[in-house]
Scaffold this active site. Structure first.
Site, PDB file in Angstrom:
ATOM      1  CG  HIS A 121      -1.937   0.874   1.438  1.00  0.00           C
ATOM      2  ND1 HIS A 121      -1.783   2.163   1.845  1.00  0.00           N
ATOM      3  CD2 HIS A 121      -3.260   0.686   1.269  1.00  0.00           C
ATOM      4  CE1 HIS A 121      -2.976   2.741   1.911  1.00  0.00           C
ATOM      5  NE2 HIS A 121      -3.893   1.874   1.563  1.00  0.00           N
ATOM      6  CG  ASP A 198      -0.007  -2.893   6.326  1.00  0.00           C
ATOM      7  OD1 ASP A 198      -1.029  -3.094   7.013  1.00  0.00           O
ATOM      8  OD2 ASP A 198       0.012  -2.132   5.340  1.00  0.00           O
ATOM      9  CD  GLN A 201      -7.393  -5.269   3.072  1.00  0.00           C
ATOM     10  OE1 GLN A 201      -8.559  -5.618   3.196  1.00  0.00           O
ATOM     11  NE2 GLN A 201      -7.045  -4.007   2.998  1.00  0.00           N
ATOM     12  CE  LYS A 224      -8.388  -0.731   5.444  1.00  0.00           C
ATOM     13  NZ  LYS A 224      -7.062  -0.669   4.818  1.00  0.00           N
ATOM     14  CB  CYS A 362      -3.483   3.118  -1.673  1.00  0.00           C
ATOM     15  SG  CYS A 362      -4.710   4.336  -1.291  1.00  0.00           S
TER      16      CYS A 362
HETATM   17  C1  LIG Z   1      -6.099   0.186   4.630  1.00  0.00           C
HETATM   18  C2  LIG Z   1      -4.692  -0.179   4.556  1.00  0.00           C
HETATM   19  C3  LIG Z   1      -3.689   0.658   5.050  1.00  0.00           C
HETATM   20  C4  LIG Z   1      -3.973   2.045   5.594  1.00  0.00           C
HETATM   21  O1  LIG Z   1      -4.817   1.983   6.707  1.00  0.00           O
HETATM   22  P1  LIG Z   1      -5.375   3.336   7.348  1.00  0.00           P
HETATM   23  O2  LIG Z   1      -6.439   2.876   8.278  1.00  0.00           O
HETATM   24  O3  LIG Z   1      -5.921   4.154   6.210  1.00  0.00           O
HETATM   25  O4  LIG Z   1      -4.236   4.015   8.016  1.00  0.00           O
HETATM   26  C5  LIG Z   1      -2.388   0.225   4.996  1.00  0.00           C
HETATM   27  N1  LIG Z   1      -2.078  -0.984   4.495  1.00  0.00           N
HETATM   28  C6  LIG Z   1      -3.009  -1.829   4.011  1.00  0.00           C
HETATM   29  C7  LIG Z   1      -2.611  -3.170   3.494  1.00  0.00           C
HETATM   30  C8  LIG Z   1      -4.349  -1.457   4.027  1.00  0.00           C
HETATM   31  O5  LIG Z   1      -5.271  -2.290   3.553  1.00  0.00           O
END
Ligand SMILES: *Cc1c(COP(=O)(O)O)cnc(C)c1O
Length: 404
Positions: A121, A198, A201, A224, A362
């Site tokens: 992302h 990260d 997701q 999420k 993104c």
């Molecule tokens: C949504 C997302 C982000 C960013 O998350 P925020 O809540 O907008 O800070 C970063 N990495 C991944 C893989 C995402 O799906």
């Protein structure tokens, strides 16, 4: 027994109409919907015990502090962190990543290397580029293949003792690929590099055990995972959090302040300057409770069924191409149909009450790899149904006829 129709009763928003049609919400990878159980916690907070935390001697402040710290413990238990103070509240994944990147700016020197994956992302690319500019470190990339999987042999090739940090998402938001993070972490540790995963997701679908993974940092966002926006957490191993300098100066993060010198508060407060999103933190705890009541195994089994069902139906549409065909995927499907622009498909689907995402998600480097401007992305949560997928397919076929 899991029954999606029953579960849907928990989500008031799923009863609304959009453009005169019942809402079919398939944009869960951007943000999930909020169940009544979490909405109730938010209303209860502002109705009954809204107060600033930690500083107050009065009852409301203590109630709010207790609830906020209890939620931290829920989050700790959920991710199996060793200590509650290894859970740092953030405003979300982006904030968590920036906090770590900023901290590493004092630990890196010229010649050091950072490895990121091609599936990241933007929020996971830009902070590392900034960090490299500041420190003279080099950014290396683990490339991807046509199925949207990381090429691990290339990771082995770029990993060496200059590598100080590896960044990888657990699941790609654009394609849904589940990355082999356990083996990436093991290999990185073998050369002494730290790993930040990260989990934005993956956390709505897969329960991560940070101790079993032995991951150094893990970040995610509440919104999420059936929680509110504007709150998330950074998990960091105690030894790493102690090595990193504070991110922001302000109230709550100090032990003692004089004009000569300030000493910082202990973890987690060192990283939590200012008044946080108190209600958000408490509601995040409630969202985690909600999801655990259903159970993550139940959730991922059911979502796998939806993914397979939708993939089969989509593959029957002529000219449709799915991007991201790894065997290891969460319930995300990115696709295009012939030469139709994704935006046009998304706009017509919206007229029929169906919410999907269109664009580069993104993740422009992934779009560049496939040489496409973007995709249509449908992403499912446990409150979606096969009937909704049928309606989505029918609407998509209509859309394609109208646009070709
Ligand atoms: C949504 C997302 C982000 C960013 O998350 P925020 O809540 O907008 O800070 C970063 N990495 C991944 C893989 C995402 O799906």
């Amino acid at each position: 027994m899991f029954n999606a129709e029953d579960i849907r009763q928990d989500f008031p928003i799923l009863n609304r109409e959009v453009n005169g049609k019942p809402l079919i919400y398939l944009d869960n990878a951007a943000t999930s919907q909020t169940p009544q159980q979490v909405i109730d916690v938010i209303v209860d907070y502002y109705t009954n015990y809204n107060a600033n935390i930690h500083r107050g001697v009065h009852s409301l402040s203590q109630e709010a502090t207790d609830a906020y710290e209890q939620a931290r413990i829920k989050i700790q238990k959920h991710f199996n962190a060793k200590y509650a103070y290894e859970i740092i509240y953030t405003s979300g994944t982006t904030h968590g990543i920036n906090l770590v990147a900023n901290g590493f700016s004092s630990l890196l020197k010229a010649g050091d290397e950072i490895i990121v994956s091609a599936l990241e992302h933007h929020s996971n690319i830009v902070p590392w580029q900034m960090l490299c500019e500041q420190t003279g470190s080099k950014l290396k990339v683990i490339p991807m293949n046509q199925d949207g999987e990381l090429v691990i042999s290339e990771f082995d090739a770029v990993l060496n003792t200059n590598t100080k940090l590896v960044f990888v998402n657990h699941v790609s938001n654009a394609l849904g690929t589940i990355n082999p993070i356990a083996s990436i972490i093991e290999k990185a540790h073998a050369v002494g590099a730290a790993v930040l995963v990260d989990g934005a997701q993956s956390s709505p679908h897969i329960k991560a055990d940070v101790q079993a993974l032995d991951v150094d940092f893990y970040v995610c966002s509440a919104h999420k995972m059936c929680g509110p926006t504007g709150v998330g957490v950074l998990y960091g191993k105690e030894e790493w959090l102690n090595k990193l300098p504070p991110y922001q100066g302000g109230g709550e993060m100090i032990a003692e302040v004089t004009f000569e010198k300030t000493t910082y508060a202990d973890l987690p407060h060192k990283f939590e300057a200012g008044t946080p999103n108190i209600c958000g933190g408490i509601a995040f705890g409630a969202a985690i409770d909600y999801m655990n009541t259903i159970g993550f195994e139940t959730i991922s089994n059911y979502e796998d069924e939806l993914l397979q069902y939708a993939t089969e139906q989509l593959n029957n549409i002529e000219g449709l191409k799915i991007y991201g065909t790894s065997k290891h995927k969460t319930s995300v499907i990115s696709f295009n149909v012939a030469n139709i622009h994704p935006y046009d498909i998304g706009t017509l689907l919206d007229k029929m009450g169906i919410a999907v995402r269109t664009g580069h998600h993104c993740a422009q480097p992934i779009m560049d790899f496939y040489k496409i401007p973007g995709t249509v992305r449908a992403s499912f949560m446990f409150y979606n149904t096969k009937e909704e997928i049928d309606q989505f397919i029918t609407a998509l076929k209509k859309t394609v006829t109208m646009l070709s």
